[in-house]
Design an enzyme around this catalytic site. Structure first.
Site, PDB file in Angstrom:
ATOM      1  N   ASP A 277       0.829  -1.202   0.000  1.00  9.05           N
ATOM      2  CA  ASP A 277       0.000   0.000   0.000  1.00  9.05           C
ATOM      3  C   ASP A 277       0.872   1.263   0.000  1.00  9.05           C
ATOM      4  O   ASP A 277       2.008   1.226   0.494  1.00  9.05           O
ATOM      5  CB  ASP A 277      -0.902   0.028   1.239  1.00  9.05           C
ATOM      6  CG  ASP A 277      -1.989  -1.031   1.184  1.00  9.05           C
ATOM      7  OD1 ASP A 277      -2.379  -1.423   0.076  1.00  9.05           O
ATOM      8  OD2 ASP A 277      -2.445  -1.452   2.265  1.00  9.05           O
TER       9      ASP A 277
ATOM     10  N   ASP B  75      -6.594   2.187   7.763  1.00  9.37           N
ATOM     11  CA  ASP B  75      -5.266   2.734   8.045  1.00  9.37           C
ATOM     12  C   ASP B  75      -5.393   4.240   8.241  1.00  9.37           C
ATOM     13  O   ASP B  75      -6.508   4.757   8.394  1.00  9.37           O
ATOM     14  CB  ASP B  75      -4.251   2.366   6.948  1.00  9.37           C
ATOM     15  CG  ASP B  75      -4.595   2.967   5.589  1.00  9.37           C
ATOM     16  OD1 ASP B  75      -5.508   3.824   5.501  1.00  9.37           O
ATOM     17  OD2 ASP B  75      -3.940   2.589   4.597  1.00  9.37           O
TER      18      ASP B  75
END
Length: 225
Positions: A47, A89
């Site tokens: 990511d 996140d």
């Protein structure tokens, strides 16, 4: 380096870069050096908000990508305990907060142990998993309903390395396909609270170690000579 015969390049991916950003940067440098096209691919996406080990393969070594992708991964990072985000996140602001007064070190460690083994995990809707031929995060950002399918993954090690609430630092060894963002979300839920991934670094893929990786600029200099 013989990029056409094939090279395995260990890259330390910088924060905010996508895995494709790294591939495109190094592919451009290699093609400029060779004066022609060449295959370059990566073995396992990271990511943008994650750093750490990214394996790139060139030329005939791209045939090894599936083998590398299938290897166990090791990650280190931190969870924020007491809140959740839509992306699981720190990309987005918290969308909910939860009590943490009942959480002590014993509960944190016992809960981590409960995840070790084969578990069922729901990937985040903000992910690159394809839904009807398009990445799930594209539909999620449009506000469309996204239905994800759960998957079976294996958590081989889940160690809490430091506790400084609301942050809990960890080291995880897991199978292919594991989302550490989902692990953060599920961990928070298991604590009767909430959690999201505050930071992540991939430290190992199989026997490949981030300690042996080079940053993007170093690779570009070595490629262009």
């Amino acid at each position: 380096m013989d990029f056409e015969l094939g090279e395995v390049m260990l890259v330390n991916k910088p924060l905010t870069w996508t895995s494709f950003d790294v591939v495109n940067k190094l592919r451009y440098a290699i093609r400029k050096k060779l004066g022609g096209k060449i295959k370059v691919g990566h073995a396992g996406t990271l990511d943008p908000l994650a750093t750490g080990l990214l394996i790139l393969c060139t030329g005939k070594m791209t045939k090894k990508i599936d083998e590398f992708t299938g290897m166990d991964k090791e990650y280190t990072g931190s969870f924020y305990i007491g809140g959740t985000t839509a992306t699981y996140d720190s990309e987005l602001e918290m969308n909910a907060t939860f009590p943490t007064e009942h959480i002590d070190e014993a509960l944190l460690r016992k809960t981590a142990e409960s995840f070790i083994g084969d578990i069922e995990q729901m990937p985040p809707i903000y992910s690159a998993i394809k839904i009807d031929g398009s990445a799930a995060y594209i539909a999620a950002r449009k506000g469309d309903d996204v239905v994800m399918k759960s998957r079976n993954v294996t958590i081989k090690e889940f160690e809490l390395t430091k506790i400084e609430m609301p942050l809990v630092h960890f080291r995880v060894v897991c199978s292919k396909g594991t989302y550490i963002r989902s692990l953060a979300f599920d961990y928070g839920k298991a604590l009767n609270s909430g959690a999201y991934l505050a930071g992540l670094c991939r430290t190992k893929i199989g026997n490949f170690d981030v300690k042996d990786a080079k940053d993007v600029d170093t690779w570009v200099k070595e490629i262009t000579g």
